[in-house]
Design a protein around this motif. Structure first.
Motif, PDB file in Angstrom:
ATOM      1  N   ARG A  85       0.911  -1.136   0.195  1.00  0.00           N
ATOM      2  CA  ARG A  85       0.070   0.112  -0.007  1.00  0.00           C
ATOM      3  C   ARG A  85       0.792   1.230  -0.024  1.00  0.00           C
ATOM      4  NH1 ARG A  85      -3.181  -3.119   4.158  1.00  0.00           N
ATOM      5  NH2 ARG A  85      -5.006  -3.828   3.361  1.00  0.00           N
ATOM      6  N   ARG A  86       1.955   1.308   0.681  1.00  0.00           N
ATOM      7  CA  ARG A  86       2.812   2.390   1.092  1.00  0.00           C
ATOM      8  C   ARG A  86       3.591   2.587  -0.466  1.00  0.00           C
ATOM      9  NH1 ARG A  86       2.758   0.480   6.154  1.00  0.00           N
ATOM     10  NH2 ARG A  86       4.518  -0.925   5.693  1.00  0.00           N
ATOM     11  N   ALA A  87       3.700   1.335  -1.223  1.00  0.00           N
ATOM     12  CA  ALA A  87       4.544   1.596  -2.622  1.00  0.00           C
ATOM     13  C   ALA A  87       3.478   2.262  -3.363  1.00  0.00           C
ATOM     14  CB  ALA A  87       5.199   0.121  -2.852  1.00  0.00           C
ATOM     15  N   CYS A  88       2.308   1.731  -3.541  1.00  0.00           N
ATOM     16  CA  CYS A  88       1.443   2.412  -4.392  1.00  0.00           C
ATOM     17  C   CYS A  88       1.109   3.715  -4.166  1.00  0.00           C
ATOM     18  CB  CYS A  88       0.192   1.376  -4.249  1.00  0.00           C
ATOM     19  SG  CYS A  88       0.047  -0.122  -4.961  1.00  0.00           S
ATOM     20  N   ALA A  89       1.165   4.166  -2.591  1.00  0.00           N
ATOM     21  CA  ALA A  89       0.825   5.408  -2.428  1.00  0.00           C
ATOM     22  C   ALA A  89       1.998   6.554  -2.821  1.00  0.00           C
ATOM     23  CB  ALA A  89       0.557   5.667  -0.874  1.00  0.00           C
ATOM     24  N   GLU A  90       3.218   5.853  -2.723  1.00  0.00           N
ATOM     25  CA  GLU A  90       4.391   6.651  -3.342  1.00  0.00           C
ATOM     26  C   GLU A  90       4.224   6.924  -4.702  1.00  0.00           C
ATOM     27  OE1 GLU A  90       7.591   4.430  -2.173  1.00  0.00           O
ATOM     28  OE2 GLU A  90       7.330   4.960   0.245  1.00  0.00           O
ATOM     29  N   VAL A  91       3.960   6.285  -5.577  1.00  0.00           N
ATOM     30  CA  VAL A  91       3.989   6.458  -6.971  1.00  0.00           C
ATOM     31  C   VAL A  91       2.545   7.229  -7.324  1.00  0.00           C
ATOM     32  CG1 VAL A  91       5.261   4.554  -7.489  1.00  0.00           C
ATOM     33  CG2 VAL A  91       2.909   4.167  -7.460  1.00  0.00           C
ATOM     34  N   GLN A  92       1.594   7.206  -6.617  1.00  0.00           N
ATOM     35  CA  GLN A  92       0.407   8.268  -6.768  1.00  0.00           C
ATOM     36  C   GLN A  92       0.681   9.630  -6.944  1.00  0.00           C
ATOM     37  OE1 GLN A  92      -2.299   6.730  -3.925  1.00  0.00           O
ATOM     38  NE2 GLN A  92      -3.504   5.549  -5.703  1.00  0.00           N
ATOM     39  N   PRO A  93      -0.106  10.655  -7.765  1.00  0.00           N
ATOM     40  CA  PRO A  93       0.190  12.032  -7.568  1.00  0.00           C
ATOM     41  C   PRO A  93      -0.004  12.472  -6.115  1.00  0.00           C
ATOM     42  CG  PRO A  93      -1.333  11.278  -9.346  1.00  0.00           C
ATOM     43  CD  PRO A  93      -1.011  10.118  -8.514  1.00  0.00           C
ATOM     44  N   THR A  94       0.389  13.558  -5.782  1.00  0.00           N
ATOM     45  CA  THR A  94       0.398  14.140  -4.408  1.00  0.00           C
ATOM     46  C   THR A  94      -0.828  14.117  -3.828  1.00  0.00           C
ATOM     47  OG1 THR A  94       1.054  16.032  -4.989  1.00  0.00           O
ATOM     48  CG2 THR A  94       2.642  14.781  -4.334  1.00  0.00           C
ATOM     49  N   LYS A  95      -1.718  14.591  -5.070  1.00  0.00           N
ATOM     50  CA  LYS A  95      -3.366  14.997  -4.299  1.00  0.00           C
ATOM     51  C   LYS A  95      -4.057  13.855  -4.160  1.00  0.00           C
ATOM     52  CE  LYS A  95      -5.062  15.563  -9.087  1.00  0.00           C
ATOM     53  NZ  LYS A  95      -5.697  16.461  -9.913  1.00  0.00           N
ATOM     54  N   GLY A  96      -3.528  12.535  -4.295  1.00  0.00           N
ATOM     55  CA  GLY A  96      -4.310  11.482  -4.285  1.00  0.00           C
ATOM     56  C   GLY A  96      -4.555  11.126  -2.745  1.00  0.00           C
ATOM     57  N   SER A  97      -5.229   9.940  -2.306  1.00  0.00           N
ATOM     58  CA  SER A  97      -5.793   9.703  -0.837  1.00  0.00           C
ATOM     59  C   SER A  97      -4.369   9.592  -0.230  1.00  0.00           C
ATOM     60  CB  SER A  97      -6.440   8.635  -0.765  1.00  0.00           C
ATOM     61  OG  SER A  97      -5.872   7.360  -1.420  1.00  0.00           O
ATOM     62  N   SER A  98      -4.514   9.660   0.970  1.00  0.00           N
ATOM     63  CA  SER A  98      -3.112   9.624   1.991  1.00  0.00           C
ATOM     64  C   SER A  98      -3.798   8.716   3.123  1.00  0.00           C
ATOM     65  CB  SER A  98      -3.024  10.886   2.866  1.00  0.00           C
ATOM     66  OG  SER A  98      -2.449  11.763   1.649  1.00  0.00           O
ATOM     67  N   ILE A  99      -2.958   7.509   3.481  1.00  0.00           N
ATOM     68  CA  ILE A  99      -3.169   6.447   4.270  1.00  0.00           C
ATOM     69  C   ILE A  99      -2.902   6.933   5.856  1.00  0.00           C
ATOM     70  CG2 ILE A  99      -2.729   4.323   4.802  1.00  0.00           C
ATOM     71  CD1 ILE A  99      -1.881   3.565   1.945  1.00  0.00           C
ATOM     72  N   VAL A 100      -3.953   6.599   6.623  1.00  0.00           N
ATOM     73  CA  VAL A 100      -3.848   6.639   7.956  1.00  0.00           C
ATOM     74  C   VAL A 100      -3.944   5.263   8.520  1.00  0.00           C
ATOM     75  CG1 VAL A 100      -4.412   7.696  10.226  1.00  0.00           C
ATOM     76  CG2 VAL A 100      -4.216   9.060   8.061  1.00  0.00           C
ATOM     77  N   THR A 101      -3.255   4.588   9.314  1.00  0.00           N
ATOM     78  CA  THR A 101      -3.304   3.335   9.852  1.00  0.00           C
ATOM     79  C   THR A 101      -3.612   3.605  11.536  1.00  0.00           C
ATOM     80  OG1 THR A 101      -2.153   2.166   7.963  1.00  0.00           O
ATOM     81  CG2 THR A 101      -2.654   0.894   9.982  1.00  0.00           C
TER      82      THR A 101
END
Length: 294
Positions: A85-101
């Motif tokens: 999930r973190r790897a996917c978040a890193e390659v998404q545009p910065t305006k995309g969703s942010s993960i909070v666990t």
């Protein structure tokens, strides 16, 4: 399919379903998170157990728990999926969703948070909220958890704790139990099946609070997790000592009733804990949780 060598295809969907079920230790709640039915979750778990040749969950009526093999696999799968999930978040545009666990007890996840997830998503669609449900006191840094709802005294070294709320404990049950055992006084509860938990506020303490000194409290099923205890109460299996934060929705909807007004003050409170320098998104989540508890 077997997994006897590194080139065997991984049952990724079954592992994803297992990871959710292991966090909640409840197939229905896991299905709600994944958008599938409880029976679909059960089938995927059975499929994974067949592939691995080992049992991952113990099932005892409404109570569900991980086997030692299940606990070992859950730890590895949770970390692996978190990395993905973190790897996917890193390659998404910065305006995309942010993960909070967040970490919390399975009972808090199922009975308090799950019914409110839609409210949070409507208010904060850009925050991807993930829940790790566990009865263990999780090391936030080691498990790569951003924050947690904890039940205790508020003293956890190295973490900032924000008080969320206290609670009370009182008997709750389905209305059918009251009718079946003609319950009109506190002493009448001794005629009904009582469900027991591993909390400090037990039946002896409650009966003492209503003036019944040293009553002969009948033995009954003891379930370690509040989700299982409340499910047993909802299905008319007995009377539980319900924690107010966890039974509020069921009482309001009429699924449970509280036959008597006498309540015990709980020994512990709920707290939101995190590192001393939380991210902006974590602060948003924390403030929303504080407001919902209030």
């Amino acid at each position: 399919m077997s997994l006897k060598n590194d080139r065997s295809p991984l049952p990724l969907r079954a592992l994803q379903v297992f990871e959710s079920a292991s966090r909640f230790q409840n197939f229905t709640t896991a299905g709600g998170e994944l958008g599938i039915t409880q029976s679909a979750v059960s089938r995927k778990i059975a499929e994974l157990e067949a592939i691995l040749g080992t049992q991952l969950f113990r099932r005892s009526g409404p109570n569900l728990s991980l086997t030692p093999q299940g606990k070992a696999l859950a730890m590895r799968v949770t970390y692996a999926l978190g990395d993905l999930r973190r790897a996917c978040a890193e390659v998404q545009p910065t305006k995309g969703s942010s993960i909070v666990t967040l970490s919390m007890l399975p009972s808090v996840a199922a009975k308090w948070l799950a019914p409110r997830l839609g409210l949070f998503t409507d208010l904060h669609p850009n925050i991807d909220l993930r829940i790790s449900a566990s009865r263990d006191l999780v090391d936030l840094n080691a498990a790569q958890i951003d924050g947690a709802i904890r039940y205790g005294t508020g003293r956890w070294p190295g973490l900032a704790a924000v008080w969320l709320g206290a609670e009370t404990v009182c008997p709750v049950c389905a209305s059918s139990i009251v009718e079946k055992f003609a319950i009109t006084t506190p002493a009448d509860l001794l005629k009904a099946p009582l469900l027991h938990a591993d909390i400090a506020e037990d039946w002896a303490a409650w009966f003492s609070a209503v003036g019944l000194e040293e009553p002969k409290v009948p033995r009954g099923p003891k379930l370690g997790d509040d989700t299982a205890i409340l499910q047993a109460a909802l299905s008319g299996q007995g009377i539980a000592l319900g924690r107010s934060q966890l039974v509020a929705d069921d009482l309001q909807a009429g699924r449970l009733i509280a036959p008597f007004d006498v309540k015990l003050d709980a020994s512990f409170s709920y707290w939101f804990v995190s590192a001393s320098d939380p991210s902006k998104n974590l602060v948003t989540v924390r403030d929303w949780i504080v407001q919902e508890f209030a």
